[in-house]
Design a protein around this motif. Structure first.
Motif, mmCIF file in Angstrom:
data_model
loop_
_atom_site.group_PDB
_atom_site.id
_atom_site.type_symbol
_atom_site.label_atom_id
_atom_site.label_comp_id
_atom_site.label_asym_id
_atom_site.label_seq_id
_atom_site.Cartn_x
_atom_site.Cartn_y
_atom_site.Cartn_z
ATOM 1 N N SER A 44 0.837 -1.202 0.000
ATOM 2 C CA SER A 44 0.000 0.000 0.000
ATOM 3 C C SER A 44 0.871 1.252 0.000
ATOM 4 O O SER A 44 1.985 1.247 0.507
ATOM 5 C CB SER A 44 -0.868 -0.024 1.261
ATOM 6 N N ILE A 45 0.353 2.334 -0.561
ATOM 7 C CA ILE A 45 1.002 3.655 -0.488
ATOM 8 C C ILE A 45 -0.008 4.633 0.098
ATOM 9 O O ILE A 45 -1.179 4.622 -0.313
ATOM 10 C CB ILE A 45 1.440 4.152 -1.887
ATOM 11 N N GLY A 46 0.436 5.445 1.031
ATOM 12 C CA GLY A 46 -0.398 6.536 1.547
ATOM 13 C C GLY A 46 -1.713 6.096 2.147
ATOM 14 O O GLY A 46 -2.697 6.843 2.094
ATOM 15 N N GLY A 47 -1.753 4.894 2.725
ATOM 16 C CA GLY A 47 -2.973 4.429 3.383
ATOM 17 C C GLY A 47 -4.027 3.884 2.435
ATOM 18 O O GLY A 47 -5.150 3.575 2.848
ATOM 19 N N MET A 48 -3.680 3.775 1.146
ATOM 20 C CA MET A 48 -4.650 3.259 0.168
ATOM 21 C C MET A 48 -4.785 1.733 0.294
ATOM 22 O O MET A 48 -3.965 1.067 0.919
ATOM 23 C CB MET A 48 -4.198 3.639 -1.246
ATOM 24 N N ARG A 49 -5.845 1.203 -0.321
ATOM 25 C CA ARG A 49 -6.070 -0.244 -0.284
ATOM 26 C C ARG A 49 -5.023 -1.007 -1.106
ATOM 27 O O ARG A 49 -4.560 -0.503 -2.130
ATOM 28 C CB ARG A 49 -7.446 -0.571 -0.867
ATOM 29 N N PRO A 50 -4.698 -2.229 -0.679
ATOM 30 C CA PRO A 50 -3.860 -3.082 -1.535
ATOM 31 C C PRO A 50 -4.587 -3.348 -2.857
ATOM 32 O O PRO A 50 -5.817 -3.244 -2.910
ATOM 33 C CB PRO A 50 -3.721 -4.379 -0.737
ATOM 34 N N PHE A 51 -3.838 -3.716 -3.890
ATOM 35 C CA PHE A 51 -4.455 -3.876 -5.210
ATOM 36 C C PHE A 51 -5.482 -5.007 -5.235
ATOM 37 O O PHE A 51 -6.455 -4.945 -6.003
ATOM 38 C CB PHE A 51 -3.382 -4.065 -6.290
ATOM 39 N N ALA A 52 -5.313 -6.030 -4.404
ATOM 40 C CA ALA A 52 -6.304 -7.119 -4.356
ATOM 41 C C ALA A 52 -7.680 -6.576 -3.975
ATOM 42 O O ALA A 52 -8.699 -7.000 -4.527
ATOM 43 C CB ALA A 52 -5.873 -8.192 -3.358
ATOM 44 N N LYS A 53 -7.713 -5.644 -3.041
ATOM 45 C CA LYS A 53 -8.989 -5.049 -2.614
ATOM 46 C C LYS A 53 -9.623 -4.260 -3.755
ATOM 47 O O LYS A 53 -10.845 -4.239 -3.919
ATOM 48 C CB LYS A 53 -8.773 -4.099 -1.426
ATOM 49 N N MET A 54 -8.782 -3.556 -4.518
ATOM 50 C CA MET A 54 -9.310 -2.792 -5.652
ATOM 51 C C MET A 54 -9.883 -3.754 -6.701
ATOM 52 O O MET A 54 -10.939 -3.505 -7.276
ATOM 53 C CB MET A 54 -8.211 -1.924 -6.269
ATOM 54 N N ALA A 55 -9.176 -4.884 -6.908
ATOM 55 C CA ALA A 55 -9.658 -5.881 -7.874
ATOM 56 C C ALA A 55 -10.994 -6.467 -7.421
ATOM 57 O O ALA A 55 -11.896 -6.693 -8.234
ATOM 58 C CB ALA A 55 -8.613 -6.980 -8.060
ATOM 59 N N VAL A 56 -11.132 -6.686 -6.117
ATOM 60 C CA VAL A 56 -12.405 -7.198 -5.591
ATOM 61 C C VAL A 56 -13.518 -6.175 -5.847
ATOM 62 O O VAL A 56 -14.639 -6.544 -6.196
ATOM 63 C CB VAL A 56 -12.291 -7.554 -4.086
ATOM 64 N N GLU A 57 -13.199 -4.901 -5.702
ATOM 65 C CA GLU A 57 -14.203 -3.863 -6.007
ATOM 66 C C GLU A 57 -14.646 -3.967 -7.466
ATOM 67 O O GLU A 57 -15.847 -3.959 -7.763
ATOM 68 C CB GLU A 57 -13.645 -2.465 -5.731
ATOM 69 N N LEU A 58 -13.681 -4.070 -8.368
ATOM 70 C CA LEU A 58 -14.014 -4.134 -9.797
ATOM 71 C C LEU A 58 -14.870 -5.365 -10.104
ATOM 72 O O LEU A 58 -15.839 -5.294 -10.861
ATOM 73 C CB LEU A 58 -12.732 -4.139 -10.638
ATOM 74 N N ILE A 59 -14.487 -6.492 -9.488
ATOM 75 C CA ILE A 59 -15.221 -7.745 -9.692
ATOM 76 C C ILE A 59 -16.630 -7.664 -9.102
ATOM 77 O O ILE A 59 -17.585 -8.195 -9.672
ATOM 78 C CB ILE A 59 -14.420 -8.924 -9.068
#
Lengths: 163, 163
Positions: A44-59
């Motif tokens: 993570s950078i700057g408190g953002m979500r890990p990329f897996a979480k972003m992928a789950v959002e997209l899915i």
């Protein structure tokens, strides 16, 4: 030349938009693949979500949203149904959603793109705007994944390579 | 229902696409504004360009590209014409390009969106694909700007707030 209800020019057909979106989805799939397993779920950078979480959002968004549009049902958005523990699970679900997106997108009649729909019982916009949002949101989060990869010393794929 | 040359459904009109793009451009403008002056030109993650350089790319692409499409001229892409030293210069140029984009975009006849054009003498694609690229590329780089802001401890604007 065709004219529409609003008297303006056609910019893109639904078939072209779907091809454009699936091209983006293919690139996003490669970005998921390029992450090391651990960093996919933790980096993570700057408190953002890990990329897996972003992928789950997209899915959790695209397929369920299109199903909701086609079946005019307004169940709330939720990420509860998919809790992956591995990259492989994410990629498998990603590919299943590719088919779901094709299946439901192609059932939307032309007139509906211009009609307002209360997506997820919460986002009341013309259907074309909701669909543009899914694509834009994917580009947005994937670009954040690009920065994560760069920060990890990994070269991301070329932005313009889609298939 | 209208039918097109390819027999498919209309997804979005050119007027709607322009409104969608200018909404994104308005959000990008706010992201430029939120950067502290020094960090706009210097801050970087993983060897990537500072956000000012990305903004110069966006400024150097859209207006000149649309002018090229309208005037069917294929001069090469260049960032040489605009070398800003301050945030204020970037924002001023950004606003000038807003008008340029409206002016040239509205001169593109419907049929041309489907025609191939050798943009900047280098990118030979249907015009609608080139224009989608400008929007996508802006979302992509702005999202990288979002990560820079987060890394600097600054909350970026909401992604869905466009005007």
């Amino acid at each position: 030349m065709n004219t529409t209800a609003t008297g303006t020019k056609q910019f893109i057909t639904s078939e072209q938009l779907l091809g454009h979106w699936q091209g983006h989805r293919n690139l996003t799939r490669r970005v998921i693949e390029m992450f090391p397993e651990k960093e996919l779920f933790e980096f993570s950078i700057g408190g953002m979500r890990p990329f897996a979480k972003m992928a789950v959002e997209l899915i959790s968004m695209a397929g369920p949203a299109l199903k909701g549009i086609v079946e005019t049902q307004t169940d709330a958005y939720s990420e509860e149904a998919f809790k992956p523990a591995t990259k492989e699970e994410i990629l498998k679900k990603w590919d299943e959603e590719t088919d779901e997106i094709n299946r439901y997108f192609n059932q939307i009649p032309e007139a509906r793109f211009q009609e307002t729909f209360n997506l997820f019982g919460q986002y009341e916009f013309p259907v074309y705007q909701n669909i543009m949002y899914f694509v834009d949101n994917e580009i947005h989060h994937r670009a954040q994944g690009f920065v994560y990869l760069r920060a990890l010393g990994i070269d991301p794929p070329f932005f313009w390579e889609r298939f």
